[in-house]
Design a protein around this motif. Sequence first.
Motif, PDB file in Angstrom:
ATOM      1  N   VAL A 183       3.304  -6.191  -0.456  1.00 41.77           N
ATOM      2  CA  VAL A 183       3.005  -7.407   0.288  1.00 41.77           C
ATOM      3  C   VAL A 183       2.132  -7.091   1.499  1.00 41.77           C
ATOM      4  N   ILE A 184       1.242  -8.035   1.820  1.00 42.20           N
ATOM      5  CA  ILE A 184       0.434  -7.984   3.042  1.00 42.20           C
ATOM      6  C   ILE A 184       0.922  -9.110   3.939  1.00 42.20           C
ATOM      7  N   LEU A 185       1.150  -8.805   5.206  1.00 46.12           N
ATOM      8  CA  LEU A 185       1.548  -9.832   6.161  1.00 46.12           C
ATOM      9  C   LEU A 185       0.525  -9.927   7.281  1.00 46.12           C
ATOM     10  N   TYR A 186       0.273 -11.159   7.745  1.00 45.11           N
ATOM     11  CA  TYR A 186      -0.603 -11.335   8.897  1.00 45.11           C
ATOM     12  C   TYR A 186      -0.082 -12.488   9.748  1.00 45.11           C
ATOM     13  N   GLY A 187      -0.524 -12.528  11.016  1.00 46.13           N
ATOM     14  CA  GLY A 187       0.117 -13.390  11.994  1.00 46.13           C
ATOM     15  C   GLY A 187      -0.503 -14.747  12.240  1.00 46.13           C
TER      16      GLY A 187
ATOM     17  N   LEU B  31      -1.622  -6.716   8.835  1.00 43.69           N
ATOM     18  CA  LEU B  31      -2.871  -6.813   9.574  1.00 43.69           C
ATOM     19  C   LEU B  31      -2.502  -6.791  11.051  1.00 43.69           C
ATOM     20  N   PHE B  32      -2.992  -5.788  11.768  1.00 43.37           N
ATOM     21  CA  PHE B  32      -2.443  -5.507  13.090  1.00 43.37           C
ATOM     22  C   PHE B  32      -3.513  -5.414  14.163  1.00 43.37           C
TER      23      PHE B  32
ATOM     24  N   LYS C   8       1.228  -9.584  -2.990  1.00 41.36           N
ATOM     25  CA  LYS C   8       1.288 -10.924  -2.414  1.00 41.36           C
ATOM     26  C   LYS C   8       0.854 -10.899  -0.954  1.00 41.36           C
ATOM     27  N   VAL C   9       0.467 -12.069  -0.473  1.00 40.54           N
ATOM     28  CA  VAL C   9       0.081 -12.233   0.927  1.00 40.54           C
ATOM     29  C   VAL C   9       1.024 -13.239   1.568  1.00 40.54           C
ATOM     30  N   GLU C  10       1.556 -12.886   2.737  1.00 40.37           N
ATOM     31  CA  GLU C  10       2.465 -13.787   3.438  1.00 40.37           C
ATOM     32  C   GLU C  10       2.011 -13.977   4.887  1.00 40.37           C
ATOM     33  N   ALA C  11       2.075 -15.230   5.333  1.00 40.39           N
ATOM     34  CA  ALA C  11       1.804 -15.578   6.729  1.00 40.39           C
ATOM     35  C   ALA C  11       3.072 -16.246   7.257  1.00 40.39           C
TER      36      ALA C  11
ATOM     37  N   LEU D  44      -8.238  -9.629   4.797  1.00 38.57           N
ATOM     38  CA  LEU D  44      -7.217  -9.623   3.754  1.00 38.57           C
ATOM     39  C   LEU D  44      -7.741  -9.014   2.448  1.00 38.57           C
ATOM     40  N   SER D  45      -9.008  -9.225   2.163  1.00 38.93           N
ATOM     41  CA  SER D  45      -9.596  -8.617   0.959  1.00 38.93           C
ATOM     42  C   SER D  45      -9.639  -7.093   1.077  1.00 38.93           C
TER      43      SER D  45
END
Length: 236
Positions: free
Chosen positions: A125-129, A6-7, A164-167, A111-112
């Motif tokens: 994987v999805i990453l967000y800050g 997510l940018f 998966k989602v990672e923060a 995220l959805s």
Amino acid sequence: MKALILFSGGIDSTTCLAMAIEKYRRENVIALSTLYGQKHTKELKAARDIAKYYNVELLEIDLTKIFAYSSCSLLAHSDKKIPHSSYANQLKEAEGETVSTYVPFRNGLFLSVAASIALSKDCDVILYGAHGDDAAGNAYPDCSKEFNDAINLAIYEGSGKKLKVEAPFVDMHKKDIVKIGLDLKVPYELTWSCYEGKEFSCGECGTCIDRERAFELNGTVDPLVKLREEKNERIR
């Protein structure tokens, strides 16, 4: 492994992008930017410039209509002014409620949407800050560890246990994120954080205050401050 980030073009997501490139390699990283009716659309240009710098694929999506019912001060259609004070002061005034720049369930929606795109692009994987400072005091509840754990489980189960989602910064302060980015030589001069979205950062909104302080705590100066000061010198 493939990762979707997510940018926004800000400090946190750009550092996250740099980390993902280092871990997964550039060709396995996709950036996703969102127009959602924000006043600071300048962040979208920043995202494009940074994606070009790193030579990664950038996807853009418009979710503006979904937030048309919100009066959040961050949105272009809102008549509320963006607070020019620290988040600490904003939280005192909010008395336990979210701050006025909280866009309703924004990270949940982002995220959805990202999950659907990530599955279609064969990402793992999805990453967000999201980071600890944003979650503090219920300022932005969709940046908390509890939220991340819940959305990760929902997306993991809803994707057939494929995604998966990672923060990675959820337990960190912004100064820690800047430290990581400086070590990775992130081009912070290309990033944008200011909620006002004018030619130069205002230095007075909550996100500018936090950002500039994070650089100071790392013994350096935010490159956007240098640009603003150079502009002021030219005017004098």
